[in-house]
Design a protein around this motif. Structure first.
Motif, PDB file in Angstrom:
ATOM      1  N   ILE A  65       0.843  -1.199   0.000  1.00 49.09           N
ATOM      2  CA  ILE A  65       0.000   0.000   0.000  1.00 49.09           C
ATOM      3  C   ILE A  65       0.876   1.247   0.000  1.00 49.09           C
ATOM      4  O   ILE A  65       0.611   2.212  -0.721  1.00 49.09           O
ATOM      5  N   THR A  66       1.937   1.233   0.798  1.00 49.17           N
ATOM      6  CA  THR A  66       2.884   2.349   0.820  1.00 49.17           C
ATOM      7  C   THR A  66       3.515   2.538  -0.553  1.00 49.17           C
ATOM      8  O   THR A  66       3.626   3.671  -1.050  1.00 49.17           O
ATOM      9  N   SER A  67       3.892   1.449  -1.185  1.00 49.62           N
ATOM     10  CA  SER A  67       4.502   1.512  -2.507  1.00 49.62           C
ATOM     11  C   SER A  67       3.539   2.094  -3.541  1.00 49.62           C
ATOM     12  O   SER A  67       3.926   2.958  -4.342  1.00 49.62           O
ATOM     13  N   VAL A  68       2.307   1.648  -3.534  1.00 44.62           N
ATOM     14  CA  VAL A  68       1.321   2.162  -4.485  1.00 44.62           C
ATOM     15  C   VAL A  68       1.048   3.641  -4.226  1.00 44.62           C
ATOM     16  O   VAL A  68       0.969   4.447  -5.167  1.00 44.62           O
ATOM     17  N   THR A  69       0.942   4.022  -2.959  1.00 45.52           N
ATOM     18  CA  THR A  69       0.714   5.430  -2.617  1.00 45.52           C
ATOM     19  C   THR A  69       1.859   6.303  -3.115  1.00 45.52           C
ATOM     20  O   THR A  69       1.631   7.367  -3.703  1.00 45.52           O
ATOM     21  N   LEU A  70       3.089   5.872  -2.881  1.00 44.16           N
ATOM     22  CA  LEU A  70       4.247   6.627  -3.359  1.00 44.16           C
ATOM     23  C   LEU A  70       4.288   6.676  -4.880  1.00 44.16           C
ATOM     24  O   LEU A  70       4.626   7.704  -5.468  1.00 44.16           O
ATOM     25  N   TYR A  71       3.957   5.575  -5.511  1.00 43.44           N
ATOM     26  CA  TYR A  71       3.962   5.512  -6.979  1.00 43.44           C
ATOM     27  C   TYR A  71       2.931   6.469  -7.564  1.00 43.44           C
ATOM     28  O   TYR A  71       3.218   7.193  -8.517  1.00 43.44           O
ATOM     29  N   VAL A  72       1.742   6.489  -6.998  1.00 45.42           N
ATOM     30  CA  VAL A  72       0.702   7.402  -7.467  1.00 45.42           C
ATOM     31  C   VAL A  72       1.118   8.850  -7.207  1.00 45.42           C
ATOM     32  O   VAL A  72       0.944   9.723  -8.066  1.00 45.42           O
ATOM     33  N   GLY A  73       1.688   9.105  -6.029  1.00 47.92           N
ATOM     34  CA  GLY A  73       2.164  10.456  -5.721  1.00 47.92           C
ATOM     35  C   GLY A  73       3.244  10.919  -6.677  1.00 47.92           C
ATOM     36  O   GLY A  73       3.249  12.076  -7.123  1.00 47.92           O
ATOM     37  N   GLU A  74       4.155  10.036  -7.012  1.00 56.57           N
ATOM     38  CA  GLU A  74       5.216  10.366  -7.972  1.00 56.57           C
ATOM     39  C   GLU A  74       4.613  10.638  -9.353  1.00 56.57           C
ATOM     40  O   GLU A  74       5.052  11.545 -10.066  1.00 56.57           O
ATOM     41  N   THR A  75       3.619   9.864  -9.730  1.00 59.51           N
ATOM     42  CA  THR A  75       2.967  10.056 -11.029  1.00 59.51           C
ATOM     43  C   THR A  75       2.249  11.386 -11.087  1.00 59.51           C
ATOM     44  O   THR A  75       2.345  12.116 -12.080  1.00 59.51           O
ATOM     45  N   ILE A  76       1.557  11.736 -10.027  1.00 61.79           N
ATOM     46  CA  ILE A  76       0.852  13.024  -9.977  1.00 61.79           C
ATOM     47  C   ILE A  76       1.849  14.179 -10.017  1.00 61.79           C
ATOM     48  O   ILE A  76       1.635  15.166 -10.713  1.00 61.79           O
ATOM     49  N   LYS A  77       2.926  14.056  -9.288  1.00 59.32           N
ATOM     50  CA  LYS A  77       3.954  15.096  -9.246  1.00 59.32           C
ATOM     51  C   LYS A  77       4.612  15.290 -10.608  1.00 59.32           C
ATOM     52  O   LYS A  77       4.923  16.408 -10.998  1.00 59.32           O
ATOM     53  N   SER A  78       4.827  14.211 -11.343  1.00 58.02           N
ATOM     54  CA  SER A  78       5.500  14.319 -12.639  1.00 58.02           C
ATOM     55  C   SER A  78       4.614  14.942 -13.706  1.00 58.02           C
ATOM     56  O   SER A  78       5.103  15.404 -14.719  1.00 58.02           O
ATOM     57  N   LYS A  79       3.308  14.985 -13.499  1.00 59.45           N
ATOM     58  CA  LYS A  79       2.386  15.574 -14.466  1.00 59.45           C
ATOM     59  C   LYS A  79       2.359  17.093 -14.389  1.00 59.45           C
ATOM     60  O   LYS A  79       1.883  17.748 -15.273  1.00 59.45           O
ATOM     61  N   ARG A  80       2.855  17.663 -13.290  1.00 55.85           N
ATOM     62  CA  ARG A  80       2.802  19.127 -13.098  1.00 55.85           C
ATOM     63  C   ARG A  80       3.918  19.820 -13.790  1.00 55.85           C
ATOM     64  O   ARG A  80       4.932  19.466 -14.089  1.00 55.85           O
TER      65      ARG A  80
END
Length: 125
Positions: free
Chosen positions: A110-125
């Motif tokens: 769950i931590t890994s998926v949360t970090l992965y999604v956060g990284e994906t959102i951050k890279s879109k900005r």
């Protein structure tokens, strides 16, 4: 669309969902938890770990660490189950250890998926 990111994301999320599928169920009974699902969770987690090996960023290091934690806990659960099955008897304590280790692996996933999604959102900005 980056095919490498799609494949990595697929295996990261699949690892979490299969791990949840094994973890979910009665804590007092192994009949609710399939040994084949535990085996699949181990294999998918190892694949997800190998996909994270090439990332040299700080976030990549954290994602790799969470994956290694999940791998170790799932492998430990499988080893305990195997040893208990063939060398001892499976009692409530052993069942609790197996399910608890898979729960720890689920938390790491769950931590890994949360970090992965956060990284994906951050890279879109």
């Amino acid at each position: 669309m980056n095919l490498d990111k799609v494949i990595a994301g697929f295996f990261i999320i699949l690892a979490m969902t299969i791990n949840f599928g094994f973890f979910y169920g009665d804590m007092d009974s192994l009949e609710m938890h399939s040994k084949y699902e535990l085996f699949a969770a181990i294999i998918i987690n190892i694949i997800a770990t190998t996909l994270k090996l090439g990332d040299k960023t700080q976030m990549g290091s954290v994602l790799l660490a969470t994956s290694l934690v999940a791998d170790i806990q799932l492998i430990a659960a499988a080893v305990i189950w195997t040893v208990a099955e063939y060398a001892y008897t499976i009692d409530r304590e052993i069942i609790g250890m197996i399910i608890s280790l898979s729960g720890g692996a689920l938390l790491a996933n769950i931590t890994s998926v949360t970090l992965y999604v956060g990284e994906t959102i951050k890279s879109k900005r």
